[in-house]
Each structure stands twice: as C-alpha cells, then as structure tokens.
Design an enzyme around this catalytic site. Structure first.
Site, mmCIF file in Angstrom:
data_model
loop_
_atom_site.group_PDB
_atom_site.id
_atom_site.type_symbol
_atom_site.label_atom_id
_atom_site.label_comp_id
_atom_site.label_asym_id
_atom_site.label_seq_id
_atom_site.Cartn_x
_atom_site.Cartn_y
_atom_site.Cartn_z
ATOM 1 N N THR A 1 8.132 -8.154 -12.584
ATOM 2 C CA THR A 1 7.161 -9.162 -12.996
ATOM 3 C C THR A 1 5.987 -9.185 -12.035
ATOM 4 O O THR A 1 6.162 -9.171 -10.822
ATOM 5 C CB THR A 1 7.832 -10.553 -13.029
ATOM 6 O OG1 THR A 1 8.940 -10.509 -13.929
ATOM 7 C CG2 THR A 1 6.847 -11.626 -13.461
ATOM 8 N N SER B 1 -4.275 -2.192 -0.016
ATOM 9 C CA SER B 1 -3.314 -3.242 0.321
ATOM 10 C C SER B 1 -4.041 -4.540 0.633
ATOM 11 O O SER B 1 -5.152 -4.531 1.166
ATOM 12 C CB SER B 1 -2.479 -2.804 1.529
ATOM 13 O OG SER B 1 -1.558 -3.804 1.900
ATOM 14 N N GLY C 1 0.803 -1.206 0.000
ATOM 15 C CA GLY C 1 0.000 0.000 0.000
ATOM 16 C C GLY C 1 0.841 1.263 0.000
ATOM 17 O O GLY C 1 0.509 2.250 -0.660
ATOM 18 N N CYS D 1 4.124 0.617 11.584
ATOM 19 C CA CYS D 1 5.223 1.158 10.779
ATOM 20 C C CYS D 1 6.114 2.099 11.581
ATOM 21 O O CYS D 1 7.179 2.485 11.128
ATOM 22 C CB CYS D 1 4.662 1.882 9.549
ATOM 23 S SG CYS D 1 3.718 0.792 8.472
#
Length: 373
Positions: free
Chosen positions: A236, A198, A69, A325
């Site tokens: 990818t 997210s 996110g 976080c």
C-alpha cells in the site's frame, strides 16, 4: 549537539512534518480503494507524483514510490534488465564509486548469470566515456553511474554519458539520492532511462524514496503479479510520506541556487579554518563544478577516521567516517580507494556534510575538536 552529517540523513523540515500530519489526518484511505476516501488519498498521491517529477524535469507517469533510495535503485535496475528483449545482452557496468546497495547487488546479479564490469574513475574522480568505452560491447545491457558520491561529493556528468550510450542502445540508470534538489537534474533533457531518489536526504521523511523510469523505456516488474505503483512495487502506498516528500522537494528545489552558494561559502570557510589550525588533511574532492558543496571528505594525516569521529562525538559534534550504510565495518571505503588512495589512507577518511543552516561557529567547533585528535 552540532550536526555535521547531513549526507547520512537530514532532519525533517517543519513544512514536511506538517504535510505528513495533514495527509495522515485528512486522507487516511488506501489509495487503491474505490470509495471516496480512497479517491482522496489517490488524488494526493498523484499530486505528489507530479510535484516530484517537476523537480526532475520528467514525466510524472515515470515516478514510482518505493520504501527508500536503495530499493528504488535495485527495483529500477531489475525492471530495466527484465525489459531487455535480446537474451544475449547480459553485461552490466557500474562505477567503483557506487553506493554499497548497488555494489552489493551487482555481486548478486553476477551470481545469477550476468557479466558485471567495474568502471574506475580518472585522476579527477570522474567516470567519462574514456573510462566506459573499453568496457562496452554489443552485449552490454545497462550502465549504472551514481550522480553524486555520498562520501566524497564528487559529481559525475551523466548527461553526456547517457546520450553516448543511447546511440548504442544501452540502458542507463543513475543513483541521484545525494544530488536530488541540491544540483539540477534534467531527466528528459539528458535522456536518462531511470534514476533513484530518496526523501530523507532532502529534509523529508525516512522510509520513502522513488524511482523515475522514462515512460518510453521498456521494463518489466521485478516481482511478477505486483499491482501497486503500476506493477513496479508491492504494498500500500505511503500517501502521507509521499506528500511530505513532495513538499520537501519543492521547498528545497526552490532555493537550490541560494543553498549551493551558501554551502560553497561554508566549505571554503572550513578549508581556511583547517589551515589556520595547522591541521594537515587532504580533501578527496572533484574539480569545480563536479563537487557537491555540502560534502567535505578529508584524508587526515595521521589520525584514523573512526577515532576522529569518536573524539568529535565526545565533544558533541556528529560527523562520519564514511557512508552511514557501511559504518562500523572497519574496512576502507571503496569509493575513496578508487581515487588512488591506499587502504591505510582510506581508513583515515572522515566526512563533514553541511546544510545551508550550518553556522561558521559549528565548523570552528569541529576544527577545534579535530585539533585535539
């Protein structure tokens, strides 16, 4: 262990795990490859894009998968700014309650020639047009306002904000990581330019997120020459992750109303138990309906938040002293301080975040543990 930290991350659902394993086994190819195995992976990736877009009420062409996110937010903001044609538009506004990833990135942009302004919430914790208007000028390029705060659970009414900004030709981005599939988001109806979401907050896998950018909004890649995700991001595509993300989103969005009702009941039960135990704690919260029911942010009367966290952990209960976080940084939460609390009060903040599967007995055990602090 009793888990009451769902706002930090959520365990994967069994259907999401199954979807990941099946995609990894049956579509192992690179979705950009031209052979049939790559084509099968590309089909699953596009199906996942459509499924996630439907949960946002937006065009699937606007979904771009990312690594998380935070990356989705940063890439969306940079891509939108890169698409601004007027070189004089170098002003950005963000709210004081943003996730640390955006707050830190604002400092980075400020160091690269942008004028960055912070919008403070009103007395109820909301960012309204009254808070934004004094900050807006003819050179404002973009406003980013978080939809739901990860620490307090306060929800912003972003639809009306976006419509008013559109009238002035100002771009709008919203971090919807905490609200996606928990409360309704209608990107088309609200006329949003971009949102970030997210997977791991909604019982999907870690390591994958997505940005949605309105196909009608101009943007240019953050990294020129990137070929994956239509130039939005290099690397990818994680097809199993995208499939698992899509399954988790459809699963949770399908029971959004029931989940919200259950979480409101749990939150009310928690308040009753705290009162019954004589625990003095003030809820840092929004006024109904501007509150995520699964998040309860508490300012304890005397106990420091990290001490309460450690006490609960010793008793087998996982809570948080703020955003995961920023855990361990030993500084008050900027979001809590922006509500008018002092630094000392903000250091007494803890967060309990629940899931519909949370039991009343688990909340009672938490209350008993808090009584021991």
């Amino acid at each position: 262990m009793i888990y009451l930290d769902y706002a930090a991350t959520s365990p994967m659902s069994m259907n999401a795990i199954k979807a990941y394993a099946e995609a990894a086994e049956k579509a192992p190819g690179n979705s950009s490859s031209l052979h049939d195995i790559g084509g099968r992976a590309a089909e699953l990736l596009e199906a996942s894009r459509h499924a996630i877009a439907s949960c946002l009420g937006g065009d699937p062409k606007g979904i771009y998968f990312t690594g998380c996110g935070s990356e989705a937010s940063i890439l969306a903001i940079v891509s939108l700014l890169n698409g601004v044609a007027d070189p004089k538009k170098r002003e950005i506004i963000y709210s004081a309650m943003e996730h640390s990833s955006i707050t830190n990135f604002m400092a980075h942009l400020e160091g690269h020639g942008y004028i960055v302004k912070k919008a403070l919430p009103d007395g109820s914790g909301r960012i309204t047009s009254e808070q934004l208007s004094p900050l807006l000028t003819e050179n404002t390029a973009l406003v980013t306002i978080q939809h739901g705060n990860s620490e307090t659970g306060i929800v912003q009414d972003i639809g009306p904000l976006c419509h008013s900004l559109k009238e002035r030709g100002i771009l709008f981005h919203s971090d919807c990581v905490q609200t996606f599939c928990k409360i309704p988001i209608e990107v088309k109806e609200w006329n949003l330019d971009a949102v970030s979401i997210s997977a791991h907050k909604i019982c999907g896998p870690k390591g994958i997120g997505a940005a949605w950018i309105n196909p009608g909004t101009a943007w240019k890649p953050a990294l020129p020459g990137t070929t994956h995700e239509k130039g939005f991001r290099g690397g990818t595509a994680d097809v199993p992750g995208a499939c698992s993300f899509a399954v988790a989103a459809k699963e949770l969005s399908g029971s959004m109303s029931q989940n919200a009702s259950r979480l409101k009941e749990l939150r009310a039960y928690l308040k009753r138990q705290l009162r019954a135990a004589g625990i003095k704690a003030e809820f840092a919260e929004g006024e109904d309906p501007y509150q995520l029911p699964g998040i309860a942010g508490l300012i304890l009367e005397k106990t420091e938040g990290q001490y309460a966290l450690l006490t609960c952990n010793q008793r087998g209960i996982a809570i948080s002293a703020g955003s995961a976080c920023q855990a361990g940084m030993q500084k008050p939460s900027a979001a809590v301080v922006s509500l008018g609390y002092s630094d000392e009060e903000a250091l007494r903040f803890i967060r309990v975040s629940m899931a519909p599967s949370t039991a009343e007995a688990e909340l009672l055990a938490f209350t008993n543990a808090l009584s021991a602090c």
